[in-house]
Design a protein around this motif. Structure first.
Motif, PDB file in Angstrom:
ATOM      1  N   MET A   1      -2.474  12.053 -28.579  1.00  0.00           N
ATOM      2  CA  MET A   1      -3.225  10.784 -29.240  1.00  0.00           C
ATOM      3  C   MET A   1      -2.558  10.375 -30.527  1.00  0.00           C
ATOM      4  SD  MET A   1      -5.693   8.444 -29.125  1.00  0.00           S
ATOM      5  CE  MET A   1      -7.306   9.087 -28.608  1.00  0.00           C
ATOM      6  N   LEU A   2      -2.064   9.075 -30.458  1.00  0.00           N
ATOM      7  CA  LEU A   2      -1.625   8.663 -31.721  1.00  0.00           C
ATOM      8  C   LEU A   2      -2.560   8.570 -32.985  1.00  0.00           C
ATOM      9  CD1 LEU A   2       1.385   7.433 -31.776  1.00  0.00           C
ATOM     10  CD2 LEU A   2       0.329   5.081 -32.042  1.00  0.00           C
ATOM     11  N   LYS A   7      -0.156   4.875 -36.328  1.00  0.00           N
ATOM     12  CA  LYS A   7      -0.538   3.388 -36.009  1.00  0.00           C
ATOM     13  C   LYS A   7      -0.356   2.589 -37.105  1.00  0.00           C
ATOM     14  CE  LYS A   7      -4.656   1.307 -33.869  1.00  0.00           C
ATOM     15  NZ  LYS A   7      -5.849   1.480 -33.402  1.00  0.00           N
ATOM     16  N   VAL A  80       7.351   7.949 -34.742  1.00  0.00           N
ATOM     17  CA  VAL A  80       6.037   8.999 -34.492  1.00  0.00           C
ATOM     18  C   VAL A  80       6.143  10.432 -34.929  1.00  0.00           C
ATOM     19  CG1 VAL A  80       4.719   9.906 -32.420  1.00  0.00           C
ATOM     20  CG2 VAL A  80       5.480   7.608 -32.457  1.00  0.00           C
ATOM     21  N   ALA A  88       6.031  16.466 -27.842  1.00  0.00           N
ATOM     22  CA  ALA A  88       5.492  17.149 -26.550  1.00  0.00           C
ATOM     23  C   ALA A  88       4.157  17.684 -26.856  1.00  0.00           C
ATOM     24  CB  ALA A  88       6.603  18.431 -26.753  1.00  0.00           C
ATOM     25  N   PRO A  89       3.572  17.611 -25.624  1.00  0.00           N
ATOM     26  CA  PRO A  89       2.196  18.117 -25.644  1.00  0.00           C
ATOM     27  C   PRO A  89       1.923  19.555 -25.891  1.00  0.00           C
ATOM     28  CG  PRO A  89       2.837  17.045 -23.390  1.00  0.00           C
ATOM     29  CD  PRO A  89       4.231  17.232 -24.482  1.00  0.00           C
ATOM     30  N   LEU A  90       2.945  20.240 -25.996  1.00  0.00           N
ATOM     31  CA  LEU A  90       2.861  21.799 -26.038  1.00  0.00           C
ATOM     32  C   LEU A  90       4.213  22.167 -26.905  1.00  0.00           C
ATOM     33  CD1 LEU A  90       1.895  23.549 -22.967  1.00  0.00           C
ATOM     34  CD2 LEU A  90       0.465  23.152 -24.979  1.00  0.00           C
ATOM     35  N   VAL A 119       6.577  15.800 -19.189  1.00  0.00           N
ATOM     36  CA  VAL A 119       5.901  14.852 -19.974  1.00  0.00           C
ATOM     37  C   VAL A 119       6.398  14.465 -21.142  1.00  0.00           C
ATOM     38  CG1 VAL A 119       3.861  14.342 -20.982  1.00  0.00           C
ATOM     39  CG2 VAL A 119       3.615  15.472 -18.842  1.00  0.00           C
ATOM     40  N   THR A 123       8.017  10.794 -22.276  1.00  0.00           N
ATOM     41  CA  THR A 123       7.605  10.196 -23.241  1.00  0.00           C
ATOM     42  C   THR A 123       8.678   9.675 -24.240  1.00  0.00           C
ATOM     43  OG1 THR A 123       5.370  11.251 -23.287  1.00  0.00           O
ATOM     44  CG2 THR A 123       5.933  10.178 -25.240  1.00  0.00           C
ATOM     45  N   LEU A 127      10.091   6.455 -26.091  1.00  0.00           N
ATOM     46  CA  LEU A 127       9.778   6.182 -27.729  1.00  0.00           C
ATOM     47  C   LEU A 127      11.282   6.189 -28.299  1.00  0.00           C
ATOM     48  CD1 LEU A 127       6.594   8.448 -28.409  1.00  0.00           C
ATOM     49  CD2 LEU A 127       6.865   5.930 -28.033  1.00  0.00           C
TER      50      LEU A 127
ATOM     51  N   MET B   1      -1.470  16.115 -27.999  1.00  0.00           N
ATOM     52  CA  MET B   1      -1.263  17.147 -27.587  1.00  0.00           C
ATOM     53  C   MET B   1      -2.262  18.091 -26.930  1.00  0.00           C
ATOM     54  SD  MET B   1       0.000  20.156 -29.155  1.00  0.00           S
ATOM     55  CE  MET B   1       0.852  20.348 -30.762  1.00  0.00           C
ATOM     56  N   LEU B   2      -2.009  19.054 -26.090  1.00  0.00           N
ATOM     57  CA  LEU B   2      -2.806  19.581 -25.200  1.00  0.00           C
ATOM     58  C   LEU B   2      -3.767  20.609 -25.809  1.00  0.00           C
ATOM     59  CD1 LEU B   2      -2.849  19.377 -21.975  1.00  0.00           C
ATOM     60  CD2 LEU B   2      -1.893  21.567 -21.854  1.00  0.00           C
ATOM     61  N   ALA B  88      -3.808   8.355 -22.274  1.00  0.00           N
ATOM     62  CA  ALA B  88      -3.210   7.372 -23.143  1.00  0.00           C
ATOM     63  C   ALA B  88      -3.050   7.739 -24.654  1.00  0.00           C
ATOM     64  CB  ALA B  88      -3.906   5.888 -23.015  1.00  0.00           C
ATOM     65  N   PRO B  89      -2.096   7.336 -25.209  1.00  0.00           N
ATOM     66  CA  PRO B  89      -1.930   7.727 -26.643  1.00  0.00           C
ATOM     67  C   PRO B  89      -2.989   6.993 -27.557  1.00  0.00           C
ATOM     68  CG  PRO B  89       0.191   7.294 -25.773  1.00  0.00           C
ATOM     69  CD  PRO B  89      -1.058   6.927 -24.801  1.00  0.00           C
ATOM     70  N   LEU B  90      -3.695   5.759 -27.031  1.00  0.00           N
ATOM     71  CA  LEU B  90      -4.268   4.979 -27.505  1.00  0.00           C
ATOM     72  C   LEU B  90      -5.455   4.518 -26.653  1.00  0.00           C
ATOM     73  CD1 LEU B  90      -2.168   2.617 -29.835  1.00  0.00           C
ATOM     74  CD2 LEU B  90      -3.414   4.403 -30.419  1.00  0.00           C
ATOM     75  N   ILE B 112       2.719  -2.445 -30.081  1.00  0.00           N
ATOM     76  CA  ILE B 112       2.128  -0.981 -30.003  1.00  0.00           C
ATOM     77  C   ILE B 112       1.549  -0.607 -28.870  1.00  0.00           C
ATOM     78  CG2 ILE B 112       0.928   0.837 -31.066  1.00  0.00           C
ATOM     79  CD1 ILE B 112       1.507  -0.394 -33.691  1.00  0.00           C
ATOM     80  N   VAL B 115       3.625  -0.449 -25.499  1.00  0.00           N
ATOM     81  CA  VAL B 115       4.684   0.677 -25.408  1.00  0.00           C
ATOM     82  C   VAL B 115       3.939   1.916 -24.925  1.00  0.00           C
ATOM     83  CG1 VAL B 115       6.215   2.360 -26.747  1.00  0.00           C
ATOM     84  CG2 VAL B 115       6.585  -0.302 -27.074  1.00  0.00           C
ATOM     85  N   VAL B 119       4.027   4.647 -22.115  1.00  0.00           N
ATOM     86  CA  VAL B 119       3.827   6.237 -22.258  1.00  0.00           C
ATOM     87  C   VAL B 119       2.818   6.623 -21.443  1.00  0.00           C
ATOM     88  CG1 VAL B 119       3.344   8.026 -23.756  1.00  0.00           C
ATOM     89  CG2 VAL B 119       4.705   6.080 -24.402  1.00  0.00           C
ATOM     90  N   THR B 123       3.255   9.218 -18.291  1.00  0.00           N
ATOM     91  CA  THR B 123       2.399  10.546 -18.376  1.00  0.00           C
ATOM     92  C   THR B 123       1.436  10.823 -17.068  1.00  0.00           C
ATOM     93  OG1 THR B 123       2.575  10.580 -20.861  1.00  0.00           O
ATOM     94  CG2 THR B 123       1.012  11.948 -19.860  1.00  0.00           C
ATOM     95  N   ILE B 126       3.206  11.433 -13.949  1.00  0.00           N
ATOM     96  CA  ILE B 126       3.334  13.047 -13.676  1.00  0.00           C
ATOM     97  C   ILE B 126       2.407  13.893 -13.366  1.00  0.00           C
ATOM     98  CG2 ILE B 126       4.255  15.040 -15.034  1.00  0.00           C
ATOM     99  CD1 ILE B 126       6.438  13.019 -16.650  1.00  0.00           C
TER     100      ILE B 126
END
Lengths: 154, 154
Positions: A1-2, A7, A80, A88-90, A119, A123, A127, B1-2, B88-90, B112, B115, B119, B123, B126
């Motif tokens: 999440m951004l 933002k 970002v 990366a998510p991890l 992922v 991404t 970006l 992030m997971l 979603a990031p947003l 924003i 884009v 993303v 994601t 996948i």
DNA sequence: TATTTACTCTATTGATTTAATAGTCTAAAT
DNA sequence: ATTTAGACTATTAAATCAATAGAGTAAATA
């Protein structure tokens, strides 16, 4: 999440990228006001971006911020990463900030990591492949094209 | 992030997907121990997954958890959405949990968002395209293949 | 049917992160 | 010298995350 930070940072950078005279500094106050960003918070963000080489600043009267490179050369991925950290998510799936998991027995065969690496790659491709100029161009296209042009007809 | 929650949840689901007898419940204790997950925390996660239809449970002696569908039918996207929320990031770029930005003047031309929608789509493609069974297969491939087979030679 | 087993549910806690604010310091221009 | 405007450090309030505690309920079985 951004995060809000990222933002706000992106919004500020896009505002700067839209300036006709790219040499002329823009006041934090102007950025804050026009983009509706808390000024003090924005200061921190811009400073951060400056310290990472994406912005330049001028102090005193007539001062302010300006892009340190052309809008074509500033990729969203960089922004970002500076403001929100790795994409990366991890951590174990990160290319630029890899950190191994401690529970993971064999990382090479960790299924979750394999997928999260996909992922990350997808991404990052987006970006790192999109510049401030690209974003402005897309916005321009979206607002110029009549709505019908974007719709598929049967 | 997971989050840890999602990571733990995925690990538990993959453990269940690896069971030879898919009808036989597995104890929370076993899952917690084998996957090194705090038991009480895991209880919440499994309950959550159950309430969203991904798991079944049996109470009392001989009880435990089991997948409510075949491993091929459980997609990572669903799991991540249940445990971590939208992909979603947003929020304004989400398909399944859309929420507009209040600052945004014209959403259709917000760069924003454009884009971040890309993303999200990448994601989601996948995660929604990968099942627990797919993950196990990839892990199998990764551990079976000799290291050289994965390397390109000049 | 009493007992044990094991999931269910609600509440709480501590740590971390996020978003924002406050205030002082420093450099540049006039 | 004074004003302008960014630089820097510290702090705070709120939200989220990770984990724990403990009482409750359903199912099996002896």
């Amino acid at each position: 999440m951004l995060s809000m930070k990222a933002k706000y940072g992106l919004r500020a950078l896009l505002y700067l990228a839209r300036q006709q005279n790219q040499e002329e500094p823009v006041l934090i106050s102007e950025l804050a006001e026009k983009e509706k960003i808390p000024k003090k918070f924005l200061e921190l963000i811009l400073l951060d971006l400056k310290n990472h080489g994406l912005l330049q600043s001028k102090k005193g009267k007539g001062g302010g911020y300006l892009l340190s490179r052309r809008p074509e050369a500033i990729k969203l991925g960089r922004v970002v990463r500076v403001l929100d950290g790795p994409i990366a998510p991890l951590p174990c799936a990160s290319q630029t900030a890899y950190i191994p998991c401690d529970e993971c027995e064999d990382e090479k065969t960790c299924g979750i990591r394999l997928v999260m690496k996909d992922v990350r790659d997808a991404t990052a491709k987006i970006l790192d492949g999109t510049s401030l100029a690209d974003v402005l161009r897309r916005v321009e296209e979206a607002s110029t094209q009549p709505a019908e042009a974007l719709t598929y007809h049967i």
